[in-house]
Design an enzyme around this catalytic site. Structure first.
Site, PDB file in Angstrom:
ATOM      1  N   GLU A   1      -5.046   0.715  -0.264  1.00 22.80           N
ATOM      2  CA  GLU A   1      -4.767  -0.702  -0.021  1.00 22.80           C
ATOM      3  C   GLU A   1      -4.964  -1.524  -1.299  1.00 22.80           C
ATOM      4  O   GLU A   1      -5.745  -1.141  -2.175  1.00 22.80           O
ATOM      5  CB  GLU A   1      -5.740  -1.237   1.047  1.00 22.80           C
ATOM      6  CG  GLU A   1      -5.637  -0.558   2.410  1.00 22.80           C
ATOM      7  CD  GLU A   1      -4.467  -1.048   3.259  1.00 22.80           C
ATOM      8  OE1 GLU A   1      -3.494  -1.595   2.714  1.00 22.80           O
ATOM      9  OE2 GLU A   1      -4.535  -0.868   4.490  1.00 22.80           O
TER      10      GLU A   1
ATOM     11  N   HIS B   1       0.828  -1.220   0.000  1.00 21.84           N
ATOM     12  CA  HIS B   1       0.000   0.000   0.000  1.00 21.84           C
ATOM     13  C   HIS B   1       0.859   1.266   0.000  1.00 21.84           C
ATOM     14  O   HIS B   1       2.021   1.247   0.427  1.00 21.84           O
ATOM     15  CB  HIS B   1      -1.015   0.000   1.161  1.00 21.84           C
ATOM     16  CG  HIS B   1      -0.462   0.281   2.516  1.00 21.84           C
ATOM     17  ND1 HIS B   1      -1.037  -0.199   3.677  1.00 21.84           N
ATOM     18  CD2 HIS B   1       0.612   0.993   2.945  1.00 21.84           C
ATOM     19  CE1 HIS B   1      -0.364   0.223   4.730  1.00 21.84           C
ATOM     20  NE2 HIS B   1       0.637   0.944   4.311  1.00 21.84           N
TER      21      HIS B   1
HETATM   22  O1  LIG Z   1       1.899   5.873   7.798  1.00 23.54           O
HETATM   23  C1  LIG Z   1       1.559   6.486   6.785  1.00 23.54           C
HETATM   24  O2  LIG Z   1       1.430   7.724   6.735  1.00 23.54           O
HETATM   25  C2  LIG Z   1       1.223   5.760   5.547  1.00 23.54           C
HETATM   26  O3  LIG Z   1      -0.112   5.749   5.432  1.00 23.54           O
HETATM   27  C3  LIG Z   1       1.650   4.329   5.383  1.00 23.54           C
HETATM   28  O4  LIG Z   1       1.405   4.009   4.035  1.00 23.54           O
HETATM   29  C4  LIG Z   1       3.098   4.026   5.731  1.00 23.54           C
HETATM   30  O5  LIG Z   1       3.932   4.900   5.015  1.00 23.54           O
HETATM   31  C5  LIG Z   1       3.468   2.576   5.418  1.00 23.54           C
HETATM   32  O6  LIG Z   1       2.574   1.719   6.053  1.00 23.54           O
HETATM   33  C6  LIG Z   1       4.876   2.255   5.892  1.00 23.54           C
HETATM   34  O7  LIG Z   1       4.928   2.372   7.283  1.00 23.54           O
HETATM   35  P1  LIG Z   1       6.319   2.449   8.032  1.00 23.54           P
HETATM   36  O8  LIG Z   1       7.033   3.644   7.531  1.00 23.54           O
HETATM   37  O9  LIG Z   1       5.977   2.569   9.483  1.00 23.54           O
HETATM   38  O10 LIG Z   1       7.055   1.188   7.705  1.00 23.54           O
END
Ligand SMILES: O=C(O)[C@H](O)[C@@H](O)[C@H](O)[C@H](O)COP(=O)(O)O
Length: 236
Positions: free
Chosen positions: A143, A138
């Protein structure tokens, strides 16, 4: 999309921050769409250091929150709002009038989504959009699924996204979030895409197959002319 291999998290944070600083010097009032999570924290810390050395650097930059969890209130320490206050808005002294937020505790979700989408259409496109990679491919809360949504929208979260933060598994209705859609992301003038953190290997492999599919929303970034994709070699 330009794949930029970097040694480790510190290297990723430094290089990504240098790219943002270069852009903000060229356009001080740029519109910055801010992700949260582990991936950008080090980069925001680097930007904070640059701000300490030159407090005028980010004094006109405008910021928009990229997404927010629906289950927890924005005052909750795990909310995206709290994260941004702690790591970006506070350290860089982004004033309220230069920050676009939204609430997930509203009766009329569509009206809240339309408000933010309207802002993006009027003030955008975003100059810089920061993205991290979800373990399931995602980007923001877009998603994997049968289709992706273009505008700012209410998104039902995948199980792996909810597990990222146990606080989110509470609540009666399916866990959801509000987030920028694929249109806002793909219209950004520059995308800084950070691939780092545990469990990203499979999604990264899929991206590198260069097949564009809604089952891995990050593959759509191949269609964008200006993506800097920093890949932490320690993480993949
Ligand atoms: O948290 C957010 O703002 C995003 O919506 C999400 O897409 C996130 O960038 C990824 O899930 C990676 O998460 P991590 O950087 O914690 O690995």
């Amino acid at each position: 999309m330009e794949i930029i291999p970097v040694k480790n998290y510190a290297d990723l944070s430094e290089k990504a921050s240098a790219s943002i600083i270069q852009s903000v010097k060229e356009k001080p009032d740029l519109l910055f769409c801010a992700a949260t999570g582990g991936s950008p924290t080090g980069m925001y810390a680097q930007m904070h250091q640059a701000h300490a050395a030159d407090p005028s650097l980010f004094s006109a930059m405008r910021t928009i929150k990229m997404d927010e969890w629906g289950i927890i209130p924005s005052e909750h320490p795990d909310s995206c709002e709290s994260y941004l206050k702690k790591h970006l808005l506070g350290p860089l002294e982004i004033s309220e009038d230069r920050y676009v937020s939204f609430d997930t505790h509203v009766k009329d979700f569509q009206a809240e989504c339309d408000r933010v989408q309207g802002y993006i259409e009027q003030e955008g496109p975003m100059d810089i959009c920061i993205l991290g990679l979800g373990k399931n491919g995602h980007i923001a809360f877009n998603e994997p699924g049968e289709y992706l949504q273009a505008p700012f929208h209410k998104a039902i979260l995948a199980e792996s996204t909810i597990q990222h933060d146990p606080a989110l598994s509470q609540g009666a209705e399916p866990a959801f979030g509000l987030c920028v859609g694929m249109e806002g992301i793909l219209q950004a003038k520059k995308i800084i895409f950070l691939i780092t953190g545990k469990g990203k290997q499979d999604a990264y492999k899929t991206i590198m197959e260069k097949k564009i599919t809604t089952s891995c929303p990050a593959t759509f970034l191949w269609m964008h002319p200006n993506v800097e994709c920093y890949v932490d070699q320690e993480a993949i």
